[in-house]
Design a protein around this motif. Structure first.
Motif, PDB file in Angstrom:
ATOM      1  N   SER A  89       0.906  -1.153  -0.068  1.00 27.69           N
ATOM      2  CA  SER A  89       0.037  -0.210  -0.029  1.00 27.69           C
ATOM      3  C   SER A  89       0.916   1.341  -0.032  1.00 27.69           C
ATOM      4  O   SER A  89       0.578   2.255  -0.692  1.00 27.69           O
ATOM      5  CB  SER A  89      -0.915  -0.107   1.336  1.00 27.69           C
ATOM      6  N   VAL A  90       1.958   1.356   0.868  1.00 26.72           N
ATOM      7  CA  VAL A  90       2.559   2.477   0.943  1.00 26.72           C
ATOM      8  C   VAL A  90       3.580   2.698  -0.278  1.00 26.72           C
ATOM      9  O   VAL A  90       3.667   3.700  -0.890  1.00 26.72           O
ATOM     10  CB  VAL A  90       3.671   2.434   2.009  1.00 26.72           C
ATOM     11  N   LEU A  91       4.078   1.759  -1.114  1.00 24.14           N
ATOM     12  CA  LEU A  91       4.806   1.962  -2.281  1.00 24.14           C
ATOM     13  C   LEU A  91       3.855   2.496  -3.253  1.00 24.14           C
ATOM     14  O   LEU A  91       4.331   3.324  -3.993  1.00 24.14           O
ATOM     15  CB  LEU A  91       5.590   0.539  -2.670  1.00 24.14           C
ATOM     16  N   ALA A  92       2.663   1.931  -3.397  1.00 22.92           N
ATOM     17  CA  ALA A  92       1.617   2.513  -4.446  1.00 22.92           C
ATOM     18  C   ALA A  92       1.417   3.877  -4.209  1.00 22.92           C
ATOM     19  O   ALA A  92       1.274   4.913  -5.243  1.00 22.92           O
ATOM     20  CB  ALA A  92       0.435   1.678  -4.340  1.00 22.92           C
ATOM     21  N   ILE A  93       1.155   4.247  -2.878  1.00 17.67           N
ATOM     22  CA  ILE A  93       0.821   5.643  -2.654  1.00 17.67           C
ATOM     23  C   ILE A  93       2.042   6.502  -2.994  1.00 17.67           C
ATOM     24  O   ILE A  93       1.898   7.770  -3.736  1.00 17.67           O
ATOM     25  CB  ILE A  93       0.458   5.783  -1.174  1.00 17.67           C
ATOM     26  N   GLU A  94       3.097   6.263  -2.389  1.00 18.32           N
ATOM     27  CA  GLU A  94       4.341   7.166  -2.623  1.00 18.32           C
ATOM     28  C   GLU A  94       4.779   7.107  -4.216  1.00 18.32           C
ATOM     29  O   GLU A  94       5.629   8.049  -4.184  1.00 18.32           O
ATOM     30  CB  GLU A  94       5.149   6.867  -1.492  1.00 18.32           C
ATOM     31  N   ARG A  95       4.481   5.955  -4.651  1.00 17.75           N
ATOM     32  CA  ARG A  95       4.755   6.248  -6.215  1.00 17.75           C
ATOM     33  C   ARG A  95       4.053   7.191  -6.800  1.00 17.75           C
ATOM     34  O   ARG A  95       4.547   7.956  -7.758  1.00 17.75           O
ATOM     35  CB  ARG A  95       4.631   4.988  -6.769  1.00 17.75           C
ATOM     36  N   GLU A  96       2.887   7.128  -6.464  1.00 16.40           N
ATOM     37  CA  GLU A  96       1.844   8.227  -6.988  1.00 16.40           C
ATOM     38  C   GLU A  96       2.330   9.724  -6.669  1.00 16.40           C
ATOM     39  O   GLU A  96       1.897  10.454  -7.442  1.00 16.40           O
ATOM     40  CB  GLU A  96       0.315   7.473  -6.888  1.00 16.40           C
ATOM     41  N   ASP A  97       2.489   9.891  -5.666  1.00 15.42           N
ATOM     42  CA  ASP A  97       2.536  11.328  -4.976  1.00 15.42           C
ATOM     43  C   ASP A  97       3.901  11.853  -5.296  1.00 15.42           C
ATOM     44  O   ASP A  97       4.163  13.002  -4.885  1.00 15.42           O
ATOM     45  CB  ASP A  97       2.084  11.315  -3.701  1.00 15.42           C
ATOM     46  N   GLY A  98       4.912  11.022  -5.754  1.00 11.09           N
ATOM     47  CA  GLY A  98       6.548  11.542  -6.133  1.00 11.09           C
ATOM     48  C   GLY A  98       7.234  11.308  -5.045  1.00 11.09           C
ATOM     49  O   GLY A  98       8.334  11.658  -5.053  1.00 11.09           O
ATOM     50  N   THR A  99       6.825  10.711  -3.907  1.00  8.39           N
ATOM     51  CA  THR A  99       7.939  10.681  -2.978  1.00  8.39           C
ATOM     52  C   THR A  99       8.928   9.495  -3.371  1.00  8.39           C
ATOM     53  O   THR A  99      10.130   9.818  -3.075  1.00  8.39           O
ATOM     54  CB  THR A  99       7.211   9.814  -1.469  1.00  8.39           C
ATOM     55  N   LEU A 100       8.844   8.488  -4.084  1.00 16.08           N
ATOM     56  CA  LEU A 100       9.342   7.539  -4.402  1.00 16.08           C
ATOM     57  C   LEU A 100      10.529   8.230  -5.344  1.00 16.08           C
ATOM     58  O   LEU A 100      11.799   7.971  -5.395  1.00 16.08           O
ATOM     59  CB  LEU A 100       8.955   6.170  -5.376  1.00 16.08           C
ATOM     60  N   LEU A 101      10.075   9.105  -6.530  1.00 18.47           N
ATOM     61  CA  LEU A 101      10.978   9.770  -7.128  1.00 18.47           C
ATOM     62  C   LEU A 101      12.027  10.541  -6.749  1.00 18.47           C
ATOM     63  O   LEU A 101      13.178  10.749  -6.674  1.00 18.47           O
ATOM     64  CB  LEU A 101      10.146  10.547  -8.243  1.00 18.47           C
ATOM     65  N   ARG A 102      11.518  11.299  -5.527  1.00 18.80           N
ATOM     66  CA  ARG A 102      12.602  12.117  -4.636  1.00 18.80           C
ATOM     67  C   ARG A 102      13.533  11.228  -4.192  1.00 18.80           C
ATOM     68  O   ARG A 102      14.731  11.660  -4.063  1.00 18.80           O
ATOM     69  CB  ARG A 102      11.729  12.847  -3.638  1.00 18.80           C
ATOM     70  N   ALA A 103      13.223  10.047  -3.622  1.00 16.21           N
ATOM     71  CA  ALA A 103      14.259   9.046  -2.945  1.00 16.21           C
ATOM     72  C   ALA A 103      15.063   8.763  -3.969  1.00 16.21           C
ATOM     73  O   ALA A 103      16.257   8.440  -3.829  1.00 16.21           O
ATOM     74  CB  ALA A 103      13.334   7.884  -2.400  1.00 16.21           C
ATOM     75  N   LYS A 104      14.481   8.488  -5.282  1.00 16.10           N
ATOM     76  CA  LYS A 104      15.510   8.051  -6.399  1.00 16.10           C
ATOM     77  C   LYS A 104      16.293   8.935  -6.880  1.00 16.10           C
ATOM     78  O   LYS A 104      17.693   8.640  -7.151  1.00 16.10           O
ATOM     79  CB  LYS A 104      14.487   7.585  -7.798  1.00 16.10           C
ATOM     80  N   ALA A 105      16.223  10.309  -6.659  1.00 16.25           N
ATOM     81  CA  ALA A 105      17.160  11.158  -7.109  1.00 16.25           C
ATOM     82  C   ALA A 105      18.158  11.614  -6.191  1.00 16.25           C
ATOM     83  O   ALA A 105      19.050  12.320  -6.397  1.00 16.25           O
ATOM     84  CB  ALA A 105      16.234  12.763  -7.348  1.00 16.25           C
TER      85      ALA A 105
END
Length: 291
Positions: A89-105
């Motif tokens: 659930s957390v990965l799906a939500i934070e992928r959609e709101d951009g949190t994962l992209l910021r972590a990737k950068a």
């Protein structure tokens, strides 16, 4: 005199420390958010109410309290449920709101991100278990709750259960493309509970259903918790009249290995596909819902 060389801190060690700090911070914020608290405690409170209503009821054919029989299974089930559905659930939500992209950068940002999530899920699952264990006081005379050995086994089950389920939950979450799909993981988990011997002895089920139940962590974590808390004579309700500790460790270990192999591959693939345009596109879709 030669000047001592100051070595820069290891980037991965910095990411690990950042992840630990992030996990603690997220947990603290979650436990002060009304919405998150309701989510974390909803199922434990429902189960606690069911157990309290079981007071005075016994397992058919015995004088053993029915609530005492079900409680350990619920503990194991809650560990598996938190480990599988939480990361997805957390990965799906934070992928959609951009949190994962910021972590990737961020350099080693994905490592810190994942460690933070593991810490957060472990702590919030532990809080849910504490709420669930409260009703154990009403059936304490039936359980081995006063034995240190029982609590050591439960701690081991908790750790092994998270190791076996969190990577699999992360792998499942990496396959979801939108938050609405998180319900699939929830429903799938609920369906797997039925043949896992949580609410009813698995030996009373048809043999083919017993094999289905034994294929997933819910059964093995429930079995481990029962072996910790139930008296020795209750082993007669288990397959082969045994707690099958070796088989339990082997089955959960196999799930852990599968998750640890698949999760990094799927998470890296998911991270590669993340970009500012994809996040903006999802955000625009979200904003246009209902219009």
């Amino acid at each position: 005199m030669t000047q001592a060389t100051v070595r820069p801190p290891d980037a991965r060690a910095v990411a690990v420390r950042a992840g630990l700090s992030r996990g603690l911070t997220e947990t603290r914020h979650s436990l002060t958010s009304a919405g998150d608290i309701i989510w974390y405690l909803l199922m434990p409170v429902i189960f606690a109410a069911v157990l309290l209503m079981m007071q005075g009821s016994t397992v058919p054919g015995t004088d053993f309290a029915l609530g005492a029989m079900v409680l350990p299974s619920l503990i194991g089930m809650s560990i598996a449920f938190g480990g599988l559905s939480g990361p997805a659930s957390v990965l799906a939500i934070e992928r959609e709101d951009g949190t994962l992209l910021r972590a990737k950068a961020t350099p080693n940002g994905m490592l810190g991100y994942l460690i933070g999530k593991i810490v957060n899920i472990a702590l919030t699952t532990f809080v849910s278990l504490v709420v669930l264990i409260i009703p154990a006081w009403t059936v304490r005379d039936e359980l081995r709750a006063g034995e240190p050995r029982a609590w050591l086994i439960l701690v081991a089950i908790f750790v092994l259960g998270l190791v076996a389920t969190v990577p699999v939950g992360a792998a499942l979450g990496s396959l979801l493309t939108k938050t609405s799909q998180t319900g699939l993981v929830f429903m799938g988990s609920m369906l797997l509970i039925a043949p896992s011997g949580i609410f009813y002895p698995i030996t009373a089920l048809p043999e083919w259903l017993q094999w289905v139940g034994q294929a997933f962590p819910f059964y093995w974590l429930g079995l481990g918790a029962r072996s910790a808390l139930l008296p020795a004579e209750m082993v007669t309700a288990e397959i082969g009249d045994s707690w099958r500790t070796v088989e339990m460790v082997g089955a959960l270990g196999a799930w852990a290995i599968a998750g640890m192999v698949l999760a990094p591959i799927l998470l890296r693939r998911m991270a590669r596909r993340e970009s500012g345009s994809s996040v903006a596109e999802r955000r625009e879709r979200f904003m246009n819902r209902g219009y």
